[in-house]
Design an enzyme around this catalytic site. Sequence first.
Site, mmCIF file in Angstrom:
data_model
loop_
_atom_site.group_PDB
_atom_site.id
_atom_site.type_symbol
_atom_site.label_atom_id
_atom_site.label_comp_id
_atom_site.label_asym_id
_atom_site.label_seq_id
_atom_site.Cartn_x
_atom_site.Cartn_y
_atom_site.Cartn_z
ATOM 1 C CE1 TYR A 102 -4.325 -2.037 5.378
ATOM 2 C CE2 TYR A 102 -2.942 -0.139 4.895
ATOM 3 C CZ TYR A 102 -3.751 -1.163 4.463
ATOM 4 O OH TYR A 102 -3.980 -1.321 3.114
ATOM 5 C CB SER A 143 -0.828 -0.027 1.291
ATOM 6 O OG SER A 143 -1.437 1.215 1.550
HETATM 7 N N1 NAD Z 1 -8.711 -0.895 -0.636
HETATM 8 C C1 NAD Z 1 -7.671 -0.094 -0.607
HETATM 9 O O1 NAD Z 1 -7.783 1.108 -0.723
HETATM 10 C C2 NAD Z 1 -6.283 -0.637 -0.484
HETATM 11 C C3 NAD Z 1 -5.209 0.225 -0.713
HETATM 12 C C4 NAD Z 1 -3.918 -0.262 -0.609
HETATM 13 C C5 NAD Z 1 -3.710 -1.575 -0.266
HETATM 14 N N2 NAD Z 1 -4.772 -2.393 -0.033
HETATM 15 C C6 NAD Z 1 -4.486 -3.766 0.347
HETATM 16 O O2 NAD Z 1 -5.067 -4.655 -0.558
HETATM 17 C C7 NAD Z 1 -5.361 -5.876 0.099
HETATM 18 C C8 NAD Z 1 -6.792 -6.265 -0.210
HETATM 19 O O3 NAD Z 1 -7.649 -5.271 0.293
HETATM 20 P P1 NAD Z 1 -9.109 -4.987 -0.280
HETATM 21 O O4 NAD Z 1 -9.262 -3.534 -0.326
HETATM 22 O O5 NAD Z 1 -9.371 -5.799 -1.492
HETATM 23 O O6 NAD Z 1 -9.947 -5.482 0.969
HETATM 24 P P2 NAD Z 1 -11.246 -6.410 1.099
HETATM 25 O O7 NAD Z 1 -11.716 -6.208 2.504
HETATM 26 O O8 NAD Z 1 -12.176 -6.175 -0.019
HETATM 27 O O9 NAD Z 1 -10.601 -7.848 0.947
HETATM 28 C C9 NAD Z 1 -9.733 -8.390 1.904
HETATM 29 C C10 NAD Z 1 -9.972 -9.877 1.946
HETATM 30 O O10 NAD Z 1 -9.108 -10.442 2.935
HETATM 31 C C11 NAD Z 1 -9.848 -11.444 3.609
HETATM 32 N N3 NAD Z 1 -9.303 -11.676 4.921
HETATM 33 C C12 NAD Z 1 -9.168 -10.811 5.950
HETATM 34 N N4 NAD Z 1 -8.712 -11.440 7.039
HETATM 35 C C13 NAD Z 1 -8.542 -12.746 6.696
HETATM 36 C C14 NAD Z 1 -8.107 -13.893 7.385
HETATM 37 N N5 NAD Z 1 -7.805 -13.866 8.699
HETATM 38 N N6 NAD Z 1 -8.056 -15.070 6.736
HETATM 39 C C15 NAD Z 1 -8.409 -15.145 5.431
HETATM 40 N N7 NAD Z 1 -8.848 -14.083 4.719
HETATM 41 C C16 NAD Z 1 -8.914 -12.901 5.359
HETATM 42 C C17 NAD Z 1 -11.246 -10.872 3.695
HETATM 43 O O11 NAD Z 1 -12.212 -11.904 3.951
HETATM 44 C C18 NAD Z 1 -11.420 -10.221 2.346
HETATM 45 O O12 NAD Z 1 -11.995 -11.082 1.390
HETATM 46 C C19 NAD Z 1 -5.083 -5.655 1.579
HETATM 47 O O13 NAD Z 1 -3.818 -6.178 1.924
HETATM 48 C C20 NAD Z 1 -5.062 -4.157 1.692
HETATM 49 O O14 NAD Z 1 -4.265 -3.725 2.753
HETATM 50 C C21 NAD Z 1 -6.055 -1.964 -0.143
#
Ligand code: NAD
Length: 265
Positions: free
Chosen positions: A160, A147
């Site tokens: 985070y 991120s």
């Molecule tokens: N959305 C954003 O703006 C953003 C920005 C930068 C980085 N990210 C990173 O991208 C990645 C995905 O995020 P997203 O936005 O798609 O989020 P999201 O919440 O849509 O998806 C995250 C997924 O991780 C799964 N998860 C969480 N804890 C878990 C566990 N203990 N065991 C198994 N699965 C688990 C959830 O069930 C979910 O399906 C993350 O690492 C997040 O930090 C997101």
Amino acid sequence: MTASSALPAPHDTPLDLGGRTALVTGAAGGIGRACALRLAAAGAKVRAVDRDAEGLEALAAAAADIGAVEPLVLDLTDLDAAEAAAAGTDVLVNNAGLQLVRPIEEFPPDVFHTVLTVMLEAPFRLLRGALPHMYGQGWGRVVNISSVHGLRASAYKSAYVAAKHGLEGLSKTTALEGASHGVTSNCVNPGYVRTALVEKQIADQALAHGIPEERVVAEVLLQDSALKRLIEPEEVAQAVAYLCGPQASFVTGTSLVLDGGWTAH
Ligand SMILES: NC(=O)c1ccc[n+]([C@@H]2O[C@H](COP(=O)([O-])OP(=O)(O)OC[C@H]3O[C@@H](n4cnc5c(N)ncnc54)[C@H](O)[C@@H]3O)[C@@H](O)[C@H]2O)c1
């Protein structure tokens, strides 16, 4: 044939992961789902890991006409199970994550522990499971969904930011150790992506900053972004696909930033 002439011309190299197995964590939604679909479309057999069984079912249904997606319901806090699940994978996408927005003095220690477990320790254990096979065949791709918060901090996101900074270090170490085995490791660093994770934190941010929810996206989330929009999960998945392809074989130990100009400040 020289090494450079062995590289395919950029214009005729669609990503071909036929015969490869890819493991994507957090594949039930958001970025992970988009990555699973992208890699399946490239021909990989995708092991889609998440604790959300319903989301994985929906993913498998969506993938039916695209490629092979094999759902695996797993809570990544079960670290032994995570390590075992990664055996035999050629491409590892560490993506699962969670967020809690709270000042440090109010941040529940058990949540801090869970965030670090899912977002840093589980990737380490997945690597332990995956690397022996990658090393054995002399090829592997590790992509860590980091991120902007792997490179910059924001207030109220201690767990985070700590986890993502740690993931950056783990990724670089993997790159150094994997280089002689044909394994690359990189991070992808998006700004705010249109996913459930962001939608959920809008209310929290409103509370923490004392402003109405409708002002959070423009005034908090996109405050430092030159491009004033959220990035889509499919755009992040394309960056992951690039890092798995032949054009990126010299790219390792780095961070591919997709932040709309945030870190240009
Ligand atoms: N959305 C954003 O703006 C953003 C920005 C930068 C980085 N990210 C990173 O991208 C990645 C995905 O995020 P997203 O936005 O798609 O989020 P999201 O919440 O849509 O998806 C995250 C997924 O991780 C799964 N998860 C969480 N804890 C878990 C566990 N203990 N065991 C198994 N699965 C688990 C959830 O069930 C979910 O399906 C993350 O690492 C997040 O930090 C997101």
